[in-house]
Design a protein around this motif. Structure first.
Motif, PDB file in Angstrom:
ATOM      1  N   GLU A  57    -109.286 -25.482  56.344  1.00  0.00           N
ATOM      2  CA  GLU A  57    -109.211 -26.746  55.634  1.00  0.00           C
ATOM      3  C   GLU A  57    -110.102 -27.788  56.309  1.00  0.00           C
ATOM      4  O   GLU A  57    -110.483 -27.641  57.472  1.00  0.00           O
ATOM      5  CB  GLU A  57    -107.761 -27.270  55.620  1.00  0.00           C
ATOM      6  CG  GLU A  57    -106.762 -26.333  54.972  1.00  0.00           C
ATOM      7  CD  GLU A  57    -106.879 -26.294  53.462  1.00  0.00           C
ATOM      8  OE1 GLU A  57    -107.631 -27.128  52.907  1.00  0.00           O
ATOM      9  OE2 GLU A  57    -106.240 -25.435  52.839  1.00  0.00           O
ATOM     10  N   ASN A  58    -110.404 -28.891  55.574  1.00  0.00           N
ATOM     11  CA  ASN A  58    -111.203 -29.986  56.119  1.00  0.00           C
ATOM     12  C   ASN A  58    -110.354 -31.253  56.196  1.00  0.00           C
ATOM     13  O   ASN A  58    -109.753 -31.664  55.204  1.00  0.00           O
ATOM     14  CB  ASN A  58    -112.432 -30.246  55.246  1.00  0.00           C
ATOM     15  CG  ASN A  58    -113.432 -29.112  55.321  1.00  0.00           C
ATOM     16  OD1 ASN A  58    -113.616 -28.510  56.371  1.00  0.00           O
ATOM     17  ND2 ASN A  58    -114.067 -28.817  54.186  1.00  0.00           N
ATOM     18  N   ARG A  59    -110.328 -31.835  57.404  1.00  0.00           N
ATOM     19  CA  ARG A  59    -109.626 -33.109  57.649  1.00  0.00           C
ATOM     20  C   ARG A  59    -108.177 -33.083  57.167  1.00  0.00           C
ATOM     21  O   ARG A  59    -107.647 -34.068  56.658  1.00  0.00           O
ATOM     22  CB  ARG A  59    -110.375 -34.281  57.011  1.00  0.00           C
ATOM     23  CG  ARG A  59    -111.752 -34.499  57.617  1.00  0.00           C
ATOM     24  CD  ARG A  59    -112.376 -35.803  57.154  1.00  0.00           C
ATOM     25  NE  ARG A  59    -113.695 -35.964  57.745  1.00  0.00           N
ATOM     26  CZ  ARG A  59    -113.932 -36.442  58.987  1.00  0.00           C
ATOM     27  NH1 ARG A  59    -112.915 -36.796  59.736  1.00  0.00           N
ATOM     28  NH2 ARG A  59    -115.150 -36.552  59.438  1.00  0.00           N
ATOM     29  N   LYS A  60    -107.546 -31.933  57.317  1.00  0.00           N
ATOM     30  CA  LYS A  60    -106.149 -31.781  56.904  1.00  0.00           C
ATOM     31  C   LYS A  60    -105.241 -31.809  58.131  1.00  0.00           C
ATOM     32  O   LYS A  60    -105.565 -31.261  59.187  1.00  0.00           O
ATOM     33  CB  LYS A  60    -105.942 -30.463  56.158  1.00  0.00           C
ATOM     34  CG  LYS A  60    -106.684 -30.351  54.837  1.00  0.00           C
ATOM     35  CD  LYS A  60    -106.035 -31.207  53.765  1.00  0.00           C
ATOM     36  CE  LYS A  60    -106.500 -30.801  52.371  1.00  0.00           C
ATOM     37  NZ  LYS A  60    -107.942 -30.793  52.177  1.00  0.00           N
ATOM     38  N   CYS A  85    -108.043 -38.736  57.686  1.00  0.00           N
ATOM     39  CA  CYS A  85    -107.385 -37.447  57.477  1.00  0.00           C
ATOM     40  C   CYS A  85    -106.538 -37.475  56.215  1.00  0.00           C
ATOM     41  O   CYS A  85    -106.260 -38.544  55.646  1.00  0.00           O
ATOM     42  CB  CYS A  85    -106.511 -37.095  58.676  1.00  0.00           C
ATOM     43  SG  CYS A  85    -105.066 -38.164  58.867  1.00  0.00           S
ATOM     44  N   SER A  98    -106.806 -29.252  61.030  1.00  0.00           N
ATOM     45  CA  SER A  98    -107.980 -28.465  60.697  1.00  0.00           C
ATOM     46  C   SER A  98    -108.953 -28.487  61.871  1.00  0.00           C
ATOM     47  O   SER A  98    -108.969 -29.422  62.671  1.00  0.00           O
ATOM     48  CB  SER A  98    -108.648 -29.002  59.431  1.00  0.00           C
ATOM     49  OG  SER A  98    -109.008 -30.361  59.600  1.00  0.00           O
ATOM     50  N   ASP A 100    -112.082 -29.007  62.215  1.00  0.00           N
ATOM     51  CA  ASP A 100    -113.020 -30.115  62.343  1.00  0.00           C
ATOM     52  C   ASP A 100    -112.348 -31.344  62.957  1.00  0.00           C
ATOM     53  O   ASP A 100    -112.953 -32.067  63.752  1.00  0.00           O
ATOM     54  CB  ASP A 100    -113.638 -30.455  60.982  1.00  0.00           C
ATOM     55  CG  ASP A 100    -112.593 -30.817  59.935  1.00  0.00           C
ATOM     56  OD1 ASP A 100    -111.422 -30.417  60.087  1.00  0.00           O
ATOM     57  OD2 ASP A 100    -112.955 -31.497  58.952  1.00  0.00           O
TER      58      ASP A 100
END
Length: 496
Positions: A57-60, A85, A98, A100
């Motif tokens: 996932e991204n920024r989760k 986020c 996540s 990132d």
């Protein structure tokens, strides 16, 4: 190390083996029942949550549904790093970020964490920096002889739910706003770049180091520019502490009569009144440079006990105070000394007893007694310090009678907690731990001999007191959690 040409003495081998044995201990070892008897609040610690990475996932950010959200979360913070986020609530009791986010926040590794929520921000950590000096070039023992002490401190991070690292002036990158912190894990010591911390725990080793201008400027800059609370700064001056306490009715009865810059006349007057006095350096520590002067009323002679430069306990006789002063203070200025009333203390086998009490603030910012021990003076010694031949004993070893032991224990606890609260209320900055040398006279009255802002840990060498070593290492990190949460939610309390 041998291949690198290092010379290993018997002492260094013993220290290395001790550190290896410590590293092999289980971090999840439960707190000893005896420790809970001293500090009941240890059982009420807030439970940290596992902090893990998810890669798909991204920024989760995934948090438990048990965490109540009043408003949507928009940002996540770790130390002084922050990122936008999206928060998703799940049934599992853990925090997942996540990959990132984990990377952009400079979180060093998966561990356990506390979670603080304020407005639309979610804080994980806290990130606690321990500031010190005296680093070596070796990553086996990066802080020299104090490496094991710091390893014990950092070993408590997972239990309290914090990320804890050590740093000094050379590890700070002001331009990037990061620190190359020294962490300790199952892999040993390693350097990891992290953001500036939520709070700094001051463990500078001595007064001389503390006076360095560059180190003072680091503290000022972090505290004022970055609003990072800094606790346990400074070393106490005996005379300043005496002045601070003597005007308070709650603790004035614990203070022996004490004067700065003693004169011949003053010393003679106090000897006539008390029969023996102590002359101490106002800024001394470890029992160094202390003289006990005793007046024999029958012979009108003066006796002096002290420890010489070779570490031997000495007893000398003088016909007058002038001859004593001329012998021992010819090249010293008495204005840097205090004279203190001698107390007829409780004794064991004709040797004087005093008591070391450690107090710490917990995660609620409340003072607790974390350890108590008796110290019995060595033969012919002017103090009870271990380096002067003193020995450490538990209170039950000194007082086998249960009623007597409880009475003295309660008196010492009450005195230590009251002194802690008064000193805390009158000193600048944030204090998280204190050490007291207290005495009990033959009438049961408690006396304060010394208060220390960075108490030594020699009493933990006693086998029955080692379990409290872990507790007194854990409590400063719990206090760091309190400072972090308070700074986030009510900063006016911290920066008043």
């Amino acid at each position: 190390r041998k291949a690198q040409g290092a010379h290993l003495s018997a002492t260094s081998i013993r220290q290395a083996l001790t550190e290896v044995a410590f590293c092999l201990q289980k971090r999840s070892e439960p707190m000893a029942p005896e420790a809970r008897q001293i500090y009941k609040g240890a059982e009420k610690m807030r439970t940290p949550l596992p902090l893990k990475i998810t890669q798909d996932e991204n920024r989760k950010v995934y948090i438990p549904k048990t965490i109540q959200l009043k408003t949507p979360i928009k940002h996540i913070l770790f130390g002084t790093s922050s990122s936008e986020c999206e928060v998703i609530q799940v049934d599992r009791q853990e925090i997942k970020l996540s990959e990132d986010l984990f990377s952009s926040l400079n979180i060093p590794y998966s561990s356990t964490t506390q979670v603080f929520i304020h407005e639309d921000n979610l804080y994980v950590g806290p990130l606690v920096g321990i500031f010190t000096a005296g680093f070596s070039e070796s990553m086996i023992r990066p802080i020299g002889d104090r490496t094991l002490f710091f390893a014990k401190l950092l070993a408590q991070e997972k239990a309290v739910g914090a990320y804890v690292f050590i740093f000094g002036a050379k590890h700070i990158d002001w331009d990037k706003g990061t620190i190359n912190g020294i962490f300790h894990s199952h892999n040993g010591w390693e350097t990891i770049e992290v953001p500036f911390p939520n709070v700094v725990y001051d463990r500078l080793p001595n007064r001389r180091t503390e006076k360095h201008k560059a180190l003072r400027e680091i503290k000022q800059r972090m505290h004022h520019e970055y609003l990072i609370p800094w606790f346990n700064p400074g070393f106490f001056d005996k005379w300043e502490i005496h002045q601070l306490l003597e005007g308070n009715h709650l603790v004035a009865t614990y203070l022996p009569e004490t004067h700065i810059s003693p004169t011949f006349t003053l010393i003679e007057r106090m000897l006539s009144k008390y029969q023996h006095v102590y002359i101490k350096p106002a800024n001394g520590s470890l029992g160094l440079g202390i003289y006990q002067v005793i007046f024999d009323r029958e012979t009108e002679d003066y006796y002096c006990r002290y420890r010489d430069q070779d570490g031997k306990n000495r007893l000398q006789r003088f016909s007058s105070i002038e001859s004593f002063i001329n012998t021992h203070f010819r090249n010293k200025q008495l204005e840097h000394y205090i004279v203190q009333q001698g107390i007829h203390l409780l004794r064991s086998d004709h040797k004087t007893i005093d008591f070391r009490i450690h107090t710490n603030k917990d995660e609620k910012g409340k003072w607790q007694v974390s350890v108590m021990a008796g110290k019995i003076s060595g033969r012919g010694s002017v103090t009870t310090h271990l380096n002067n031949g003193g020995v450490v004993r538990t209170l039950t070893e000194i007082f086998p009678d249960v009623t007597e032991c409880k009475k003295i224990s309660d008196s010492l606890k009450q005195a230590a907690l009251t002194l802690s609260e008064v000193i805390d209320s009158r000193q600048k900055g944030h204090i998280g731990e204190l050490g007291f040398d207290l005495g009990v006279d033959k009438n049961g009255s408690v006396w304060l001999f010394e208060a220390n802002s960075k108490p030594g840990r020699s009493i933990f060498s006693h086998p029955k007191l080692r379990k409290y070593d872990k507790l007194s290492s854990r409590l400063p990190l719990q206090y760091a959690i309190y400072l972090t949460e308070t700074t986030i939610k009510t900063p006016e309390v911290i920066f008043k």
